[in-house]
Write an enzyme that holds these catalytic residues in place. Structure first.
Site: not given
Length: 399
Positions: A10, A92, A181, A242, A385
């Protein structure tokens, strides 16, 4: 002996996270992190399962140097990229656009398409590309598999993916809802169905991935039908830094009235908003502590965060028609009992309820936190993940 190991990479903007898994188990063989790439104080932390954790602090100029350092650590444990037991490297990749709806073995054409998507993922796709190219250079014969954050959401119907803007303009510039995601939403929705002892194909689930980045998805029968993030990871829920949903005219207003440039507003909405912008903290643990002490700004941030969650739970209940479970995951979702309690509170008419005692129990396995009488199950499902990326990559190369 067949190759059953997958190295998951990742590659972020200034970091590389990695895990080596043996899919025969599956079991985790090693994991690690390279952080502050290109900065002073760069370091690599490597943890082989059952072995001693090792840490290196040294200059790491770029992602290529980072991955070569990772290869050295793995090789020292006899698990390098030249190991015959390694079946693939799973990467990823944040943005796959509309084209990539499944894990994909990387070739030059795939690399070119990931590069074409850089304008809609400028912080992530370039680092993902560097990770793929470096891993290929270290072992050109080893399959490199791209697993896309956006892939799980490509099943959204057109009416959910489209924005109501001029179609020609939208198509020319790839403006639509992509969602992110995706590996987490795929993993958690499937694990939630298993927790309920139900077939994923006959289960409707709302997944709330609540970390520093946060997103919601509506999953009908194992397929995503709506998600909160859009063209970029900025849309949707309130996040650590965010804003999530805002009136698009905020951009015009700040430009005209405050004299802010597009780049200034981009920085504001992505890096100086969300929980940080509301109260100066983006760590939910600290916000909860301050709230309990009566801090007004922390209370406001918490309330805005939870209000947005409730709106999406309600909206996705309407989209799905029937909801079998709401699943909380990721750092905040898995660990913050106050957030879970506040998000579910008052939604009894939607069939939701919490068992207060179960909600406060900590654990690293999937668990239900709703009472038996609740019409809709509420679950805490730790996401994985890396395991999902490894499983998808291995499934592809072992056919």
């Amino acid at each position: 002996m067949p190759a059953t190991r997958v190295l998951v990479l990742n590659s972020g903007s200034s970091s590389v996270k990695y895990q080596l898994l043996d899919m025969a188990g599956p079991t985790r063989l090693a994991m690690g992190l390279v952080e502050r790439i290109g900065e002073a104080g760069a370091r690599l932390v490597h943890s082989p399962t059952g072995g001693e954790r090792r840490e290196r602090q040294q200059p790491i100029a770029d992602h290529e140097a980072a991955l070569r350092a990772v290869e050295e650590e793995l090789a020292a444990d006899g698990m390098g990229l030249d190991s015959p037991e390694l079946a693939a490297v799973g990467h990823r990749v944040v943005h796959g656009g509309q084209r990539f709806s499944a894990p994909t073995v990387v070739d030059e054409e795939v690399l070119a398409e990931i590069e074409r998507l850089v304008p809609v993922a400028p912080l992530h796709n370039p680092a993902n590309l560097t990770g793929i190219r470096t891993a290929r250079s270290l072992n050109p014969d080893l399959p490199q598999v791209a697993v896309f954050d956006t892939a799980f959401h490509t099943t959204m119907p057109e009416h959910a993916a489209r924005y109501a803007i001029d179609v020609e303009t939208a198509d020319a510039h790839r403006v639509r809802r992509y969602g992110f995601h995706g590996t987490s939403h795929a993993y958690v929705s499937r694990r939630t169905a298993e927790l309920l002892d139900r077939d994923p194909a006959d289960t409707n689930i709302i997944v709330l991935h609540l970390g520093n980045g946060a997103s919601a998805s509506a999953v009908r029968g194992g397929r995503c039908v709506d998600t909160s993030m859009g063209l970029t990871p900025l849309e949707g829920l309130v996040m650590g830094t965010r804003s999530g949903d805002v009136d698009p005219a905020v951009v015009f207003h700040l430009s005209r009235v405050a004299g802010m440039s597009v780049d200034d507003i981009d920085t504001l909405l992505n890096k100086r908003s969300g929980l940080l912008g509301l109260c100066g903290d983006n760590d939910m643990r600290e916000i909860v502590r301050r709230r309990e002490e009566g801090d007004e700004r922390a209370t406001l941030a918490f309330d805005v965060y939870v209000h947005r969650l409730k709106k999406y739970i309600g909206a996705y209940s309407a989209v799905l028609g029937r909801v079998d479970a709401v699943a909380f995951t990721a750092g905040v979702g898995e660990n913050s009992a106050p957030v879970r309690q506040a998000a579910v509170e008052g939604l009894e008419e939607l069939g939701l309820a919490l068992d207060t005692q179960l909600n406060t129990v900590r654990g690293d396995t999937p668990r239900l936190i709703s009472p038996e009488y609740a019409r809709v199950a509420v679950a805490v499902v730790p996401t994985d993940e890396e395991l999902e990326i490894a499983a998808q990559a291995y499934s592809l190369v072992s056919r």
